[in-house]
Design a protein around this motif. Structure first.
Motif, mmCIF file in Angstrom:
data_model
loop_
_atom_site.group_PDB
_atom_site.id
_atom_site.type_symbol
_atom_site.label_atom_id
_atom_site.label_comp_id
_atom_site.label_asym_id
_atom_site.label_seq_id
_atom_site.Cartn_x
_atom_site.Cartn_y
_atom_site.Cartn_z
ATOM 1 N N SER A 144 0.654 -1.321 -0.106
ATOM 2 C CA SER A 144 0.016 0.045 0.109
ATOM 3 C C SER A 144 0.823 1.442 0.104
ATOM 4 C CB SER A 144 -0.910 0.099 1.364
ATOM 5 O OG SER A 144 -1.688 1.172 1.182
ATOM 6 N N GLN A 145 0.688 2.243 -1.001
ATOM 7 C CA GLN A 145 1.652 3.243 -0.898
ATOM 8 C C GLN A 145 1.365 4.352 -0.114
ATOM 9 O OE1 GLN A 145 0.361 5.670 -4.414
ATOM 10 N NE2 GLN A 145 2.315 6.549 -4.810
ATOM 11 N N GLN A 146 2.375 5.053 0.555
ATOM 12 C CA GLN A 146 2.320 5.714 1.725
ATOM 13 C C GLN A 146 2.880 7.042 1.211
ATOM 14 O OE1 GLN A 146 0.545 4.991 4.172
ATOM 15 N NE2 GLN A 146 -0.074 3.064 3.511
ATOM 16 N N PRO A 147 2.484 8.197 1.983
ATOM 17 C CA PRO A 147 1.203 8.127 2.599
ATOM 18 C C PRO A 147 -0.134 8.231 1.635
ATOM 19 C CG PRO A 147 2.286 10.389 2.380
ATOM 20 C CD PRO A 147 3.084 9.455 1.670
ATOM 21 N N LEU A 171 4.618 3.723 -9.529
ATOM 22 C CA LEU A 171 3.760 4.577 -8.609
ATOM 23 C C LEU A 171 3.864 5.784 -9.017
ATOM 24 C CD1 LEU A 171 4.874 2.994 -5.084
ATOM 25 C CD2 LEU A 171 2.638 2.562 -6.447
ATOM 26 N N GLY A 172 2.751 6.610 -9.069
ATOM 27 C CA GLY A 172 2.529 8.056 -9.389
ATOM 28 C C GLY A 172 2.876 9.097 -8.345
ATOM 29 N N GLN A 188 5.734 8.415 -3.135
ATOM 30 C CA GLN A 188 5.188 9.025 -4.563
ATOM 31 C C GLN A 188 6.185 9.108 -5.493
ATOM 32 O OE1 GLN A 188 2.504 8.928 -2.901
ATOM 33 N NE2 GLN A 188 2.128 10.461 -1.472
ATOM 34 N N GLY A 189 5.694 9.004 -6.639
ATOM 35 C CA GLY A 189 6.836 9.035 -7.797
ATOM 36 C C GLY A 189 7.940 8.035 -7.651
#
Length: 377
Positions: A144-147, A171-172, A188-189
């Motif tokens: 799960s991407q954080q935050p 992930l963007g 992020q990114g």
């Protein structure tokens, strides 16, 4: 199986590349076979995103609205599979990519990415599940991407198995969080790399870096919606959307910084400079770029025999230009570009898959989406 107009034949005349190869001149290339045959395999779908072939020839597809279906070889579209987790299906978010586990033949396990709602907003997540008839069982989240943030944009995300059995996830930057693409305390990114069970590989580049998230493989990305392993070099390649220009293809290597938003070949929507320019020491240059943007999406390295001239070429989908792009290579360098289909179908292409038959299958991201099959004439 419906033909797209009575056995419609599409010319493979190339058009010149819109952007020169970084550091070299890109040559126009042409497919010598002259024509290809395009068939509509299935329709009656909505905003297709990902597709994977099952061993029996059926197609597992995702619709961004939050539905996963099985499409039979004759084009029959099945009912949505039961058992998906909660999905934030708004804007660019929803049900995204899908891949089979390397041991699918015995485990019946699939992996899929989606925008996951939760405390603070939403983010890209990845789960696996067992495919059991018309439903998914034993759904287990592995990443799960954080935050999480409140945004409906820039989720990524492609799923690619590495030769060693680890899983790459693109992930963007979530659009409003672009500066975080340059720091290692968030996802992020980033490209992240995990084991199949969600644990972190011991040789990830930032496992021992204080304050860095250990899943991170590379950083400085904007919104990657394409990724594939080069079958010759075994390296990961990624494709990402630039802002009003500057779409990129990168060879994605451990611990490297790909520059966003400090360097870019794009500009702000409506005009205006972003960052410091196009080059900076310590930041990677793209292998290839498009200015203006073609809105790159999924791509593959073609390894089949039905199109011999395309062997080990990149086939890349374009949303904005509604085309399939063929890129020729010499080692790690792009040597030529050809535009196939060139808006004849009037569809935004999201993903391309090589079928077990060696033919090419392209899916469209439209409210009335279709699956197309490309075969040589």
């Amino acid at each position: 199986m419906t033909l797209l107009t009575p056995l419609r034949k599409l010319s493979l005349l190339a058009c010149l590349a819109l952007s020169p190869l970084v550091g070299a001149k890109t040559l126009e290339v042409k497919t010598e076979t002259g024509t290809i045959q395009v068939k509509t395999v299935a329709e009656g779908l909505q905003n297709l995103w990902g597709m994977a072939f099952l061993p029996d020839g059926r197609m597992l597809v995702t619709e961004r609205a939050g539905r996963m279906r099985i499409v039979s070889a004759d084009g029959t579209v099945g009912a949505p599979l039961a058992g998906l987790p909660d999905i934030y299906a708004h804007g660019q978010g929803g049900l995204l990519d899908v891949v089979l586990a390397p041991d699918f033949a015995t485990s019946k396990r699939i992996y899929f990415s989606y925008s996951e709602p939760g405390t603070g907003g939403n983010s890209t997540a990845v789960s696996y599940a067992t495919l059991a008839g018309d439903k998914l069982e034993k759904v287990t989240r592995v990443f799960s991407q954080q935050p999480k943030i409140d945004s409906s944009a820039h989720f990524g995300s492609r799923l690619v198995w590495a030769p060693d059995g680890t899983l790459f996830i693109t992930l963007g930057d979530r659009y409003s969080q672009k500066d975080k693409a340059q720091t290692l305390d968030n996802h992020q990114g980033k490209v992240v790399r995990i084991n199949a069970d969600g644990t972190v590989p011991a040789d990830n580049p930032y496992v021992k870096t204080a304050g860095a998230l250990p899943e991170i493989w590379s950083y400085g990305h904007r919104n990657m919606q394409g990724a594939a392993i080069n079958p010759i070099t075994k390296k990961l390649w990624t494709g990402e959307h630039g802002p009003q220009g500057g779409d990129e293809l990168n060879i994605d290597e451990a611990g490297k910084n790909y520059g966003w938003p400090v360097i870019t070949y794009g500009e702000n929507y409506g005009g205006g400079k972003i960052g410091e320019g196009t080059h900076k020491e310590g930041m990677e240059q793209p292998v290839y770029k498009w200015v203006p943007s073609i809105a790159t999406a999924g791509f593959i390295f073609y390894t089949g025999d039905k199109f011999p001239q395309w062997k080990n070429n990149i086939l890349l989908t374009s949303l904005r230009e509604q085309t399939l792009v063929r890129l020729t290579l010499d080692g790690d360098k792009i040597t030529g570009e050809e535009r196939l289909l060139k808006k004849e179908l009037g569809q935004r292409f999201r993903s391309v898959v090589q079928g077990p038959d060696g033919l090419i299958y392209v899916v469209s991201d439209e409210s009335k989406a279709k699956i197309y099959q490309l075969s040589p004439q």
